[in-house]
Design an enzyme around this catalytic site. Structure first.
Site, PDB file in Angstrom:
ATOM      1  N   ASN A 144       0.867  -1.185   0.000  1.00 44.11           N
ATOM      2  CA  ASN A 144       0.000   0.000   0.000  1.00 44.11           C
ATOM      3  C   ASN A 144       0.906   1.238   0.000  1.00 44.11           C
ATOM      4  O   ASN A 144       1.504   1.567   1.021  1.00 44.11           O
ATOM      5  CB  ASN A 144      -0.885  -0.054   1.266  1.00 44.11           C
ATOM      6  CG  ASN A 144      -1.730   1.182   1.445  1.00 44.11           C
ATOM      7  OD1 ASN A 144      -1.818   2.034   0.548  1.00 44.11           O
ATOM      8  ND2 ASN A 144      -2.371   1.306   2.604  1.00 44.11           N
ATOM      9  N   TRP A 145       0.994   1.871  -1.146  1.00 45.43           N
ATOM     10  CA  TRP A 145       1.924   3.010  -1.279  1.00 45.43           C
ATOM     11  C   TRP A 145       1.351   4.286  -0.652  1.00 45.43           C
ATOM     12  O   TRP A 145       2.007   5.310  -0.606  1.00 45.43           O
ATOM     13  CB  TRP A 145       2.271   3.246  -2.754  1.00 45.43           C
ATOM     14  CG  TRP A 145       3.026   2.102  -3.389  1.00 45.43           C
ATOM     15  CD1 TRP A 145       3.434   0.941  -2.767  1.00 45.43           C
ATOM     16  CD2 TRP A 145       3.466   2.003  -4.756  1.00 45.43           C
ATOM     17  NE1 TRP A 145       4.098   0.143  -3.673  1.00 45.43           N
ATOM     18  CE2 TRP A 145       4.133   0.753  -4.892  1.00 45.43           C
ATOM     19  CE3 TRP A 145       3.363   2.831  -5.877  1.00 45.43           C
ATOM     20  CZ2 TRP A 145       4.693   0.338  -6.106  1.00 45.43           C
ATOM     21  CZ3 TRP A 145       3.917   2.424  -7.085  1.00 45.43           C
ATOM     22  CH2 TRP A 145       4.583   1.186  -7.190  1.00 45.43           C
ATOM     23  N   LYS A 146       0.123   4.247  -0.239  1.00 48.09           N
ATOM     24  CA  LYS A 146      -0.551   5.400   0.383  1.00 48.09           C
ATOM     25  C   LYS A 146      -0.393   6.656  -0.484  1.00 48.09           C
ATOM     26  O   LYS A 146      -0.297   6.526  -1.698  1.00 48.09           O
ATOM     27  CB  LYS A 146      -0.039   5.590   1.818  1.00 48.09           C
ATOM     28  CG  LYS A 146      -0.192   4.299   2.639  1.00 48.09           C
ATOM     29  CD  LYS A 146      -0.001   4.496   4.113  1.00 48.09           C
ATOM     30  CE  LYS A 146      -0.196   3.167   4.842  1.00 48.09           C
ATOM     31  NZ  LYS A 146      -0.071   3.273   6.280  1.00 48.09           N
TER      32      LYS A 146
ATOM     33  N   HIS B 236      -9.532   1.210   5.369  1.00 47.79           N
ATOM     34  CA  HIS B 236      -8.227   1.369   6.034  1.00 47.79           C
ATOM     35  C   HIS B 236      -8.405   2.333   7.213  1.00 47.79           C
ATOM     36  O   HIS B 236      -9.181   3.291   7.126  1.00 47.79           O
ATOM     37  CB  HIS B 236      -7.204   1.917   5.037  1.00 47.79           C
ATOM     38  CG  HIS B 236      -5.811   1.876   5.572  1.00 47.79           C
ATOM     39  ND1 HIS B 236      -5.348   2.807   6.466  1.00 47.79           N
ATOM     40  CD2 HIS B 236      -4.801   0.999   5.386  1.00 47.79           C
ATOM     41  CE1 HIS B 236      -4.097   2.507   6.792  1.00 47.79           C
ATOM     42  NE2 HIS B 236      -3.739   1.416   6.149  1.00 47.79           N
TER      43      HIS B 236
ATOM     44  N   GLU C 299      -5.325  -5.058  10.967  1.00 49.34           N
ATOM     45  CA  GLU C 299      -4.288  -4.045  11.165  1.00 49.34           C
ATOM     46  C   GLU C 299      -4.564  -3.290  12.462  1.00 49.34           C
ATOM     47  O   GLU C 299      -5.335  -2.314  12.460  1.00 49.34           O
ATOM     48  CB  GLU C 299      -4.297  -3.050  10.009  1.00 49.34           C
ATOM     49  CG  GLU C 299      -4.028  -3.661   8.660  1.00 49.34           C
ATOM     50  CD  GLU C 299      -3.454  -2.640   7.685  1.00 49.34           C
ATOM     51  OE1 GLU C 299      -2.331  -2.842   7.247  1.00 49.34           O
ATOM     52  OE2 GLU C 299      -4.121  -1.641   7.404  1.00 49.34           O
TER      53      GLU C 299
ATOM     54  N   SER D 231       3.453  -2.228  10.335  1.00 49.94           N
ATOM     55  CA  SER D 231       4.915  -2.170  10.443  1.00 49.94           C
ATOM     56  C   SER D 231       5.609  -3.457  10.008  1.00 49.94           C
ATOM     57  O   SER D 231       6.602  -3.868  10.596  1.00 49.94           O
ATOM     58  CB  SER D 231       5.332  -1.816  11.876  1.00 49.94           C
ATOM     59  OG  SER D 231       4.727  -0.607  12.262  1.00 49.94           O
TER      60      SER D 231
ATOM     61  N   GLY E  22       2.767  -1.205   4.345  1.00 48.45           N
ATOM     62  CA  GLY E  22       2.733   0.225   4.018  1.00 48.45           C
ATOM     63  C   GLY E  22       4.145   0.725   3.755  1.00 48.45           C
ATOM     64  O   GLY E  22       4.702   0.534   2.675  1.00 48.45           O
ATOM     65  N   GLY E  23       4.752   1.333   4.768  1.00 47.23           N
ATOM     66  CA  GLY E  23       6.058   1.990   4.631  1.00 47.23           C
ATOM     67  C   GLY E  23       7.104   1.175   3.883  1.00 47.23           C
ATOM     68  O   GLY E  23       7.758   1.691   2.961  1.00 47.23           O
TER      69      GLY E  23
HETATM   70  P1  PGA Z   1       2.794   0.217   7.697  1.00 45.04           P
HETATM   71  O1  PGA Z   1       1.340   0.419   7.085  1.00 45.04           O
HETATM   72  O2  PGA Z   1       3.348  -1.048   7.081  1.00 45.04           O
HETATM   73  O3  PGA Z   1       3.557   1.446   7.312  1.00 45.04           O
HETATM   74  O4  PGA Z   1       2.630   0.059   9.160  1.00 45.04           O
HETATM   75  C1  PGA Z   1       0.457  -0.653   6.970  1.00 45.04           C
HETATM   76  C2  PGA Z   1      -0.861  -0.147   6.473  1.00 45.04           C
HETATM   77  O5  PGA Z   1      -1.270   0.936   6.913  1.00 45.04           O
HETATM   78  O6  PGA Z   1      -1.517  -0.803   5.645  1.00 45.04           O
END
Ligand code: PGA
Length: 264
Positions: free
Chosen positions: A9-11, A94, A166, A214, A235-236
């Site tokens: 998920n590149w947000k 989300h 999550e 994370s 995400g990150g």
């Molecule tokens: P993160 O994000 O891996 O940066 O914690 C996960 C997400 O929000 O889907």
């Protein structure tokens, strides 16, 4: 273990040329895995160009959100109908949407229904905030989010969907609090039981349950090894091609581990 599903998920990161560059790096660093499903969720703007760029045998696309009406006067929105030939998945509910954009349980429910109606697979995100966890409300929150999110679906539709657990307190905390796999294991058990009670044994056998919060190449193994974990939502670390490729390699090692071998 089912075919692991790894979603990046590149947000709200990367313009179209940066997104194209990341896709290129991922292509160079991730080999073709027929037994792992890898999904990229770039911004809405990058979906179309990436759809012509990616090797579809390696990567599939997801949108990070969409609106539940199919068309009409809804300025600024993109519908599931518009996305149906472009993506295989849409991330729905989300925590960042629930919290920053006030998405209610009802809105999330309508989005899941619109997603299924348009023949796209929903990735429904559920999870408790730190405050809810402290107050001992985790199971109530998960129950409510699952009950309402899936409210309009048949057993068969639930059987085809993806749920990502999550915990909000564990999202993007890389140097801080990581969720312990045994705590996740307990909530996975709870989520699976809910699906079984509400939608039957078949649905619980085939729907897919992901962990997100994370996840990077260092810790992913501990989550993928959990009983009933079908993959991860990242995400990150999905913005870093080396880390994301490392996550795919970890999944590859796990599915090809000799039977009976422990750890890794
Ligand atoms: P993160 O994000 O891996 O940066 O914690 C996960 C997400 O929000 O889907």
């Amino acid at each position: 273990m089912k075919k692991p599903l790894i979603v990046g998920n590149w947000k709200m990161n990367l313009n179209t040329s940066q997104a194209s560059l990341l896709a290129q790096r991922l292509h160079e660093n991730i080999k073709l895995h027929r037994d792992i499903e890898i999904v990229l969720a770039p911004s809405m703007l990058s979906l179309q160009p990436l759809s012509t760029q990616i090797d579809e045998r390696k990567f599939k696309l997801a949108a990070q959100d969409a609106y539940y009406k199919d068309e009409g006067a809804f300025t600024g929105e993109v519908s599931f109908t518009m996305l149906r030939d472009l993506v295989e998945y849409v991330i729905i509910g989300h925590s960042e949407r629930r919290i920053f954009f006030s998405e209610s349980l009802d809105i999330v429910r309508d989005k899941v229904a619109a997603c299924v109606r348009n023949e796209i697979t929903p990735i429904l995100c559920v999870g408790e905030t730190r405050q809810e966890r402290r107050a001992g409300e985790t199971r109530q929150v998960l129950h409510d989010q699952i009950m309402s999110g899936l409210a309009n679906l048949t057993d068969k539709e639930v059987a085809n969907m993806v749920i990502a657990y999550e915990p909000v307190w564990a999202i993007s905390t890389f140097d801080g609090e990581l969720a312990k796999p045994d705590e996740i294991q307990r909530q996975f058990g709870f989520i699976r039981n809910q699906i079984k009670e509400l939608y039957g044994a078949k649905a619980v056998d085939t729907f897919r349950l992901l962990y997100g919060g994370s996840v990077d190449d260092q810790v992913v193994g501990g989550y993928l090894e959990l009983d009933g974990c079908d993959g991860v939502l990242v995400g990150g670390a999905s913005l870093n091609y080396k880390k994301f490729a490392g996550i795919v390699s970890a999944a590859d090692r796990l599915i090809h581990k000799p039977v009976g071998a422990k750890g890794g």
